[in-house]
Design a protein around this motif. Structure first.
Motif, short mmCIF file in Angstrom:
data_model
loop_
_atom_site.label_atom_id
_atom_site.label_comp_id
_atom_site.label_asym_id
_atom_site.label_seq_id
_atom_site.Cartn_x
_atom_site.Cartn_y
_atom_site.Cartn_z
N THR A 1 -4.09 109.96 52.09
CA THR A 1 -3.01 110.24 51.26
C THR A 1 -3.55 111.51 50.35
N GLU B 1 -4.25 114.43 51.40
CA GLU B 1 -3.04 115.51 51.91
C GLU B 1 -2.31 115.95 51.18
N ALA B 2 -2.26 115.44 50.12
CA ALA B 2 -0.92 115.92 48.60
C ALA B 2 -1.46 117.34 48.04
N ARG C 1 -3.86 119.61 49.96
CA ARG C 1 -3.74 120.35 50.38
C ARG C 1 -2.28 120.94 50.12
N GLU C 2 -1.20 120.09 50.27
CA GLU C 2 0.46 120.08 49.35
C GLU C 2 0.30 120.95 48.62
N HIS C 3 -0.27 120.25 47.53
CA HIS C 3 0.39 119.98 46.37
C HIS C 3 -0.85 121.15 45.11
N ARG D 1 0.81 110.87 45.46
CA ARG D 1 1.48 111.94 46.10
C ARG D 1 2.01 112.28 45.27
N ARG E 1 1.26 115.97 43.24
CA ARG E 1 2.77 117.01 43.01
C ARG E 1 2.49 117.21 41.70
N LYS F 1 1.92 120.73 39.82
CA LYS F 1 3.11 121.42 39.39
C LYS F 1 2.04 121.79 37.66
N THR G 1 -9.37 124.37 51.09
CA THR G 1 -8.16 123.38 51.20
C THR G 1 -7.33 124.19 52.73
N GLY G 2 -6.78 123.03 53.01
CA GLY G 2 -6.29 123.54 54.46
C GLY G 2 -7.98 122.78 55.49
N SER H 1 -10.19 121.08 57.82
CA SER H 1 -9.69 119.55 58.06
C SER H 1 -10.72 118.75 57.75
#
Ligand SMILES: Cc1ncc(COP(=O)(O)O)c(C=O)c1O
Length: 472
Positions: free
Chosen positions: A325, A328-329, A331-333, A403, A407, A411, A467-468, A470
């Motif tokens: 988790t 994944e977070a 990578r996203e944020h 998550r 995030r 930010k 980042t990104g 795998s």
């Protein structure tokens, strides 16, 4: 820790300080506070998402089991459980320790084991036994943030050896040892967390483990293997502990029940060659006489049920999901130029941001957003290092909070990146790459995003996945 009130020490005025200053031991001048302890007062606030501590998830321990065990202790052993015990610990607790170490392939002699008040006290006792002011201690860069205040309070000259994704760089260690030979200095020990390291999450490769043990034997040099996380492996093949490879002649092993059962019981242990153990026992007598007899009884009851491995297996499942988790977070944020480790076990991810971001400043911002992490400099004796890195814990809170926490940090980072871009009018700020594990490179030498920098020893110096990318 949520909901637990924390006492805060009132600020010392300069008048108060002047009154006592002449009484302080010289060592207090170099003592350092533990970053995690400092943060605990803040992270205890229920609204704060803490990715800072190294807290295992004790909420998964069945309350009924705990109650039944404590009742049995009360019925059968009240007097002993409430009495002082032997400094070395109860033989039955040592049997449990031998069982835990056996699960990783080690076979210690029970006479070489001492039960301590957490692994933390074992590190302290090892230093108390071996380190005089000015003695050289070698450890990883970054190292366990809780070891830094110990090395400082014994006034060690601490040398940190870079890590990459295969753990401590042994070639660099060899170069340092050769330099120390030239200066007539013999290091007191090499301290390593070889498996799922705190804070970097990296694991020392088999080849490096073998070489480190070989060096220890050739040079009659002590190695302190601190291994709270060895049994918390999510993926990959188990590797032999240094203690197993060495057989216990030059490796002092430090273990703990904190991450496989409970940190609140404050029980850990050390295993050392008999002459070293004799001194450690004397040191512990002076420190606290013995470890908690009550919690030693608890461990005995718990292990008596024979289900401890099942519990550890359940923790592994939970923490694997939480690691996934968090990755994944991230990578996203996190911005594209951030890098991080993807550990095969343990509790921590180490993330590195572009050099212009100071994670100490970032923490102040993050705390305003009610989220906490440990700034990287806590993992270095020289506090000018590690400033663009951070340690993130994924075991202490659930998926949703992981998550949301990531995030919020993302930010805060985004705002710093924007500010930097505006101040430098550098529209490329967002593509300035993060340095490798620790920023001792010139910005000009820093690798480009996605391009692995050749290491000085020909290995891969980049400990982080981009980042990104795998995860394996
Ligand atoms: C590497 C390492 N050593 C020692 C400790 C101390 O643990 P304890 O005193 O709870 O056994 C920790 C705790 O996080 C750790 O990560």
């Amino acid at each position: 820790m949520e909901g637990t009130p924390h006492r805060r020490r009132a600020h010392t005025s300069s008048r108060d300080l002047a009154r006592y200053a002449g009484l302080f031991a010289a060592r207090t001048g170099v003592m350092r506070s533990s970053a995690m302890r400092d943060l605990m007062a803040v992270t205890a606030r229920p609204e704060v998402i803490s990715l800072a501590g190294g807290l295992p998830d004790t909420s998964t321990f069945p309350a009924g089991t705990f109650a039944a065990q404590m009742t049995r202790i009360a019925q059968a052993s009240t007097a002993e459980a409430l009495q002082y015990g032997p400094t070395e610990g109860f033989a039955e607790t040592v049997d449990c320790i031998v069982e835990v170490m056996g699960a990783e392939g080690m076979l210690p002699d029970p006479d070489d084991v001492i039960v301590t008040t957490g692994g933390q006290q074992a590190i302290d006792l090892v230093c108390k036994t071996l380190v005089d002011p000015g003695d050289v201690v070698i450890c990883e860069a970054p190292t366990y943030p809780g070891a830094v205040p110990v090395f400082c309070s014994y006034q060690a000259e601490t040398i940190q050896i870079e890590c990459d994704e295969d753990g401590m760089r042994i070639e660099e260690l060899e170069a340092v040892l050769a330099r120390l030979d030239g200066e007539g200095k013999r290091p007191k020990f090499v301290y390593s967390v070889p498996s799922f390291q705190n804070p970097a999450g990296v694991t020392m490769s088999l080849e490096r483990r073998r070489r480190l043990v070989e060096l220890a034997r050739q040079r009659e040099m002590l190695v302190v293997e601190d291994s709270p996380y060895g049994l918390l492996r999510f993926s990959g093949e188990p590797l032999p502990p240094l203690y197993q490879l060495d057989g216990g002649d030059f490796v002092i092993y430090v273990g703990t029940f904190s991450k496989i059962l409970s940190p609140g019981i404050r029980l850990g242990w050390a295993v050392a060659p008999p002459p070293v153990m004799e001194k450690i026992v004397l040191g512990k007598q002076a420190s606290d006489l013995c470890s908690s007899t009550l919690t030693q009884h608890f461990v005995r009851e718990y292990f008596g049920e024979g289900r401890w491995r099942e519990y550890v297996a359940s923790l592994v499942e939970i923490y694997r999901d939480r690691r996934d988790t968090m990755v994944e977070a991230l990578r996203e944020h996190f911005p594209a130029q951030a890098t991080w480790t993807e550990p095969e076990g343990g509790l921590f991810i180490w993330a590195t941001l572009p050099e212009y971001i100071d994670t100490g400043d970032l923490l102040a911002k993050a705390l305003r957003e009610d989220v906490a992490f440990v700034p990287g400099q806590a993992a270095y004796v020289d506090e000018s290092r590690g400033r663009s890195s951070m340690r993130l814990n994924f075991s202490g809170v659930g998926a949703e909070e992981i998550r949301e926490g990531v995030r919020r940090i993302g930010k805060a980072i985004g705002e710093q990146v924007e500010l930097y871009g505006a101040l430098t009018a550098d529209s490329d700020a967002a593509s300035t790459p993060a340095p490798p594990l620790e920023s001792d490179m010139d910005a000009a030498e820093a690798p480009r995003p996605g391009v692995a920098e050749p290491a000085k020893d020909g290995g891969d110096v980049l400990p982080f996945r981009k980042t990104g990318e795998s995860s394996a």
